[in-house]
Scaffold this motif. Structure first.
Motif, PDB file in Angstrom:
ATOM      1  N   PHE B  74       0.819  -1.208   0.000  1.00 51.70           N
ATOM      2  CA  PHE B  74       0.000   0.000   0.000  1.00 51.70           C
ATOM      3  C   PHE B  74       0.852   1.257   0.000  1.00 51.70           C
ATOM      4  O   PHE B  74       0.436   2.280  -0.524  1.00 51.70           O
ATOM      5  CB  PHE B  74      -0.934   0.011   1.212  1.00 51.70           C
ATOM      6  CG  PHE B  74      -1.992  -1.038   1.148  1.00 51.70           C
ATOM      7  CD1 PHE B  74      -3.030  -0.919   0.247  1.00 51.70           C
ATOM      8  CD2 PHE B  74      -1.950  -2.140   1.975  1.00 51.70           C
ATOM      9  CE1 PHE B  74      -4.023  -1.888   0.174  1.00 51.70           C
ATOM     10  CE2 PHE B  74      -2.933  -3.111   1.913  1.00 51.70           C
ATOM     11  CZ  PHE B  74      -3.966  -2.992   1.011  1.00 51.70           C
ATOM     12  N   GLY B  75       2.032   1.178   0.610  1.00 50.89           N
ATOM     13  CA  GLY B  75       2.863   2.371   0.749  1.00 50.89           C
ATOM     14  C   GLY B  75       3.385   2.871  -0.576  1.00 50.89           C
ATOM     15  O   GLY B  75       3.376   4.072  -0.851  1.00 50.89           O
ATOM     16  N   LEU B  76       3.810   1.937  -1.435  1.00 51.44           N
ATOM     17  CA  LEU B  76       4.345   2.373  -2.717  1.00 51.44           C
ATOM     18  C   LEU B  76       3.238   2.918  -3.615  1.00 51.44           C
ATOM     19  O   LEU B  76       3.479   3.813  -4.426  1.00 51.44           O
ATOM     20  CB  LEU B  76       5.094   1.233  -3.408  1.00 51.44           C
ATOM     21  CG  LEU B  76       6.420   0.850  -2.748  1.00 51.44           C
ATOM     22  CD1 LEU B  76       7.082  -0.309  -3.463  1.00 51.44           C
ATOM     23  CD2 LEU B  76       7.367   2.037  -2.728  1.00 51.44           C
ATOM     24  N   SER B  77       2.017   2.423  -3.443  1.00 52.68           N
ATOM     25  CA  SER B  77       0.905   2.981  -4.241  1.00 52.68           C
ATOM     26  C   SER B  77       0.634   4.415  -3.828  1.00 52.68           C
ATOM     27  O   SER B  77       0.174   5.231  -4.610  1.00 52.68           O
ATOM     28  CB  SER B  77      -0.376   2.173  -4.066  1.00 52.68           C
ATOM     29  OG  SER B  77      -0.110   0.895  -3.642  1.00 52.68           O
ATOM     30  N   LEU B  78       0.942   4.709  -2.547  1.00 55.06           N
ATOM     31  CA  LEU B  78       0.686   6.046  -2.020  1.00 55.06           C
ATOM     32  C   LEU B  78       1.517   7.091  -2.746  1.00 55.06           C
ATOM     33  O   LEU B  78       1.061   8.210  -2.979  1.00 55.06           O
ATOM     34  CB  LEU B  78       1.008   6.058  -0.517  1.00 55.06           C
ATOM     35  CG  LEU B  78       0.484   7.247   0.277  1.00 55.06           C
ATOM     36  CD1 LEU B  78      -1.002   7.106   0.482  1.00 55.06           C
ATOM     37  CD2 LEU B  78       1.181   7.337   1.622  1.00 55.06           C
ATOM     38  N   ASN B  82       2.233   2.135  -9.063  1.00 49.93           N
ATOM     39  CA  ASN B  82       1.303   1.026  -8.963  1.00 49.93           C
ATOM     40  C   ASN B  82       2.090  -0.269  -8.766  1.00 49.93           C
ATOM     41  O   ASN B  82       2.825  -0.686  -9.655  1.00 49.93           O
ATOM     42  CB  ASN B  82       0.437   0.951 -10.220  1.00 49.93           C
ATOM     43  CG  ASN B  82      -0.718  -0.002 -10.023  1.00 49.93           C
ATOM     44  OD1 ASN B  82      -0.986  -0.410  -8.887  1.00 49.93           O
ATOM     45  ND2 ASN B  82      -1.381  -0.370 -11.096  1.00 49.93           N
ATOM     46  N   VAL B  83       1.957  -0.872  -7.575  1.00 49.66           N
ATOM     47  CA  VAL B  83       2.778  -2.048  -7.277  1.00 49.66           C
ATOM     48  C   VAL B  83       1.976  -3.322  -7.459  1.00 49.66           C
ATOM     49  O   VAL B  83       0.972  -3.513  -6.780  1.00 49.66           O
ATOM     50  CB  VAL B  83       3.263  -2.038  -5.814  1.00 49.66           C
ATOM     51  CG1 VAL B  83       4.628  -2.659  -5.713  1.00 49.66           C
ATOM     52  CG2 VAL B  83       3.225  -0.658  -5.242  1.00 49.66           C
ATOM     53  N   PRO B  84       2.418  -4.187  -8.358  1.00 51.19           N
ATOM     54  CA  PRO B  84       1.778  -5.499  -8.429  1.00 51.19           C
ATOM     55  C   PRO B  84       2.187  -6.327  -7.207  1.00 51.19           C
ATOM     56  O   PRO B  84       3.257  -6.094  -6.634  1.00 51.19           O
ATOM     57  CB  PRO B  84       2.339  -6.107  -9.710  1.00 51.19           C
ATOM     58  CG  PRO B  84       3.587  -5.360  -9.994  1.00 51.19           C
ATOM     59  CD  PRO B  84       3.480  -4.019  -9.343  1.00 51.19           C
ATOM     60  N   PRO B  85       1.334  -7.279  -6.788  1.00 49.87           N
ATOM     61  CA  PRO B  85       1.646  -8.072  -5.589  1.00 49.87           C
ATOM     62  C   PRO B  85       3.023  -8.723  -5.644  1.00 49.87           C
ATOM     63  O   PRO B  85       3.726  -8.751  -4.638  1.00 49.87           O
ATOM     64  CB  PRO B  85       0.546  -9.137  -5.581  1.00 49.87           C
ATOM     65  CG  PRO B  85      -0.574  -8.521  -6.309  1.00 49.87           C
ATOM     66  CD  PRO B  85       0.018  -7.612  -7.332  1.00 49.87           C
ATOM     67  N   TRP B  86       3.447  -9.218  -6.821  1.00 48.68           N
ATOM     68  CA  TRP B  86       4.717  -9.944  -6.856  1.00 48.68           C
ATOM     69  C   TRP B  86       5.879  -9.040  -6.520  1.00 48.68           C
ATOM     70  O   TRP B  86       6.837  -9.450  -5.870  1.00 48.68           O
ATOM     71  CB  TRP B  86       4.940 -10.629  -8.211  1.00 48.68           C
ATOM     72  CG  TRP B  86       5.075  -9.688  -9.379  1.00 48.68           C
ATOM     73  CD1 TRP B  86       4.086  -9.291 -10.222  1.00 48.68           C
ATOM     74  CD2 TRP B  86       6.266  -9.019  -9.827  1.00 48.68           C
ATOM     75  NE1 TRP B  86       4.571  -8.420 -11.149  1.00 48.68           N
ATOM     76  CE2 TRP B  86       5.910  -8.240 -10.947  1.00 48.68           C
ATOM     77  CE3 TRP B  86       7.593  -9.016  -9.397  1.00 48.68           C
ATOM     78  CZ2 TRP B  86       6.831  -7.448 -11.637  1.00 48.68           C
ATOM     79  CZ3 TRP B  86       8.510  -8.227 -10.083  1.00 48.68           C
ATOM     80  CH2 TRP B  86       8.132  -7.459 -11.184  1.00 48.68           C
ATOM     81  N   LEU B  87       5.771  -7.750  -6.932  1.00 51.21           N
ATOM     82  CA  LEU B  87       6.868  -6.825  -6.670  1.00 51.21           C
ATOM     83  C   LEU B  87       6.938  -6.484  -5.181  1.00 51.21           C
ATOM     84  O   LEU B  87       8.014  -6.521  -4.569  1.00 51.21           O
ATOM     85  CB  LEU B  87       6.686  -5.553  -7.500  1.00 51.21           C
ATOM     86  CG  LEU B  87       7.849  -4.566  -7.435  1.00 51.21           C
ATOM     87  CD1 LEU B  87       9.124  -5.220  -7.924  1.00 51.21           C
ATOM     88  CD2 LEU B  87       7.553  -3.326  -8.257  1.00 51.21           C
ATOM     89  N   ALA B  88       5.769  -6.183  -4.607  1.00 51.11           N
ATOM     90  CA  ALA B  88       5.734  -5.885  -3.166  1.00 51.11           C
ATOM     91  C   ALA B  88       6.230  -7.097  -2.376  1.00 51.11           C
ATOM     92  O   ALA B  88       7.017  -6.960  -1.433  1.00 51.11           O
ATOM     93  CB  ALA B  88       4.319  -5.518  -2.734  1.00 51.11           C
ATOM     94  N   ALA B  89       5.790  -8.293  -2.791  1.00 54.98           N
ATOM     95  CA  ALA B  89       6.191  -9.513  -2.095  1.00 54.98           C
ATOM     96  C   ALA B  89       7.706  -9.688  -2.172  1.00 54.98           C
ATOM     97  O   ALA B  89       8.365  -9.950  -1.166  1.00 54.98           O
ATOM     98  CB  ALA B  89       5.491 -10.716  -2.711  1.00 54.98           C
TER      99      ALA B  89
END
Lengths: 224, 219
Positions: B74-78, B82-89
């Protein structure tokens, strides 16, 4: 898009967080107490107990230590009802935590027991104590004292792991953050507050365990 | 209504296992690089670098991984990315793994006797030369068993990424359960697959430890 943090938006949701902290503390205290008891029992079986039970305990420990907590939780909450064992989300969460912590605590406590000098067992036997009495009155307490720091760390890890219980609708800190961000879309703020709450709880838990340690093990033993 | 055989379930779980393995490898390799950087900073002469490394390690060891995943997601979207789940993971797991490996490896570096540092500095070696040619080769030897042991934690940690929507073994289990209504079988097999991945790592870590200990005693 305006970018900015607005922690004021969380003001209305303080009670939700308070409840969340209560549930996380409950999970940790109940799960921790029962889990450590299970760990002591399993460690006793592995070092002193009936030989027949030892492979069973080993299998349990290996199974739990090599699978993720999330899968254990889902198996208990979603899987067991289909063979007729159903329970509420809080019971399932606590059961999963107890089973999980029990396996790790078993290995930690076993290490503490195995570090007991032979003479202690012999001294117990020479006082006509049974093997169980020796374990209970002579071996256990110093063994726990030896591994207390490791047990504390494991308890903190288990508390962090309890965040996963929000996935089966246990209303802990993580659940509170999920709930709030679904209401006001302030996801980042909600999770920062949740993270800080976990951080504070971890510090409190470490302090609490230190105090409990000094209460349980009053005599400072000289280094051998 | 479609019926699902057990083989259908297992086959689909195994397909998803690829992603668990890939994510574990990414987290482990990336975490290794992060840990090496943090280790160099943590053991360097520079006070600011040391403090920064301690802060990083404490931050990621002192908070739940699930929170870290949410904050990345959520933080990078802020900030408008736009962060896909795989990148955040991947990012969260790399930094989490790095924080733990850095502390494990620091223990190994500090187990190297001081005399080794002094000897190499008396040969006019710089800090990096000392690390590269004297300390790390020796530390590496004692670092292998705990590092392999920690890889088990990494594999298990990938299960959490299912919560932010990355489809790996755990997420696939939930999806298959929703289609087949057989949670007992599905989660049972998922647990067995995780066990099959993790147990050899646990065992080899134990064996390596015993083996390296013997070598140590003979020297």
């Amino acid at each position: 898009m305006a970018v900015g943090l607005d922690f004021g938006a969380l003001a209305d949701y303080v009670p939700v967080f308070v409840k969340g902290v209560g549930v996380t503390v409950e999970l940790t205290v109940v799960g921790g107490t029962l889990g450590i008891s299970l760990g002591v029992t399993c460690a006793w079986v592995k070092t002193q107990g009936p030989k027949l039970l030892r492979p069973v305990v080993s299998l349990y420990v290996e199974l739990i230590r090599n699978t993720p907590f999330l899968i254990q939780l889902f198996f208990i909450f979603f899987g067991l009802p289909s063979i007729g064992v159903s329970m509420g989300e809080m019971e399932a969460a606590i059961l999963a935590m107890v089973i999980n912590l029990g396996a790790y605590a078993c290995e930690i406590i076993r290490a503490g027991i195995e570090a007991t000098p032979r003479g202690q067992f012999e001294a117990g036997a020479s006082l006509a104590m049974s093997r169980f009495q020796t374990f209970r009155h002579v071996v256990l307490r110093p063994a726990l004292q030896r591994i207390w720091p490791a047990l504390t760390s494991q308890l903190v890890i288990v508390m962090f792991g309890s965040a996963v219980c929000s996935q089966i609708a246990v209303e802990d800190i993580t659940f509170a953050a999920n709930f709030i961000q679904s209401r006001n879309f302030r996801a980042f703020e909600a999770y920062i507050v949740a993270t800080l709450l976990y951080l504070a709880l971890a510090i409190l838990l470490r302090q609490g365990m230190r105090l409990l340690g000094t209460a349980l093990f009053p005599r400072r033993r000289a280094a051998r | 209504m479609t019926t699902f055989t057990t083989w259908d379930i297992v086959r689909n779980l195994l397909l998803a296992t690829q992603w668990t393995i890939l994510l574990s490898l990414v987290a482990f390799v990336g975490g290794g690089v992060a840990a090496l950087l943090a280790l160099l900073a943590r053991t360097s002469q520079n006070r600011a670098a040391r403090r920064l490394a301690v802060f990083y390690i404490e931050l990621f060891q002192g908070t739940p991984l699930l929170m870290q995943l949410f904050l990345f997601f959520f933080g990078l979207s802020l900030v408008g990315v736009n962060v896909p789940p795989w990148l955040a993971a991947a990012l969260a797991l790399i930094l989490w793994t790095g924080a733990f490996l850095a502390e494990i490896w620091r223990g190994c570096v500090e187990a190297i006797p001081r005399g080794q540092w002094e000897a190499s500095s008396s040969l006019a070696m710089s800090y990096f030369e000392q690390m590269r040619h004297v300390v790390l080769p020796q530390a590496l030897r004692i670092a292998v068993p705990p590092t392999v042991g920690f890889s088990v934690q990494v594999v298990k940690a990938t299960a959490l990424t299912s919560i932010i929507g990355f489809v790996e073994l755990s997420k696939a289990s939930t999806m298959i359960t929703n289609a087949t209504f057989q949670p007992f079988v599905v989660y049972g097999f998922a647990a067995l697959i995780y066990f099959a991945l993790c147990w050899p790592l646990s065992k080899s870590s134990q064996l390596l430890e015993r083996k390296l200990n013997v070598a140590h005693r003979n020297h």
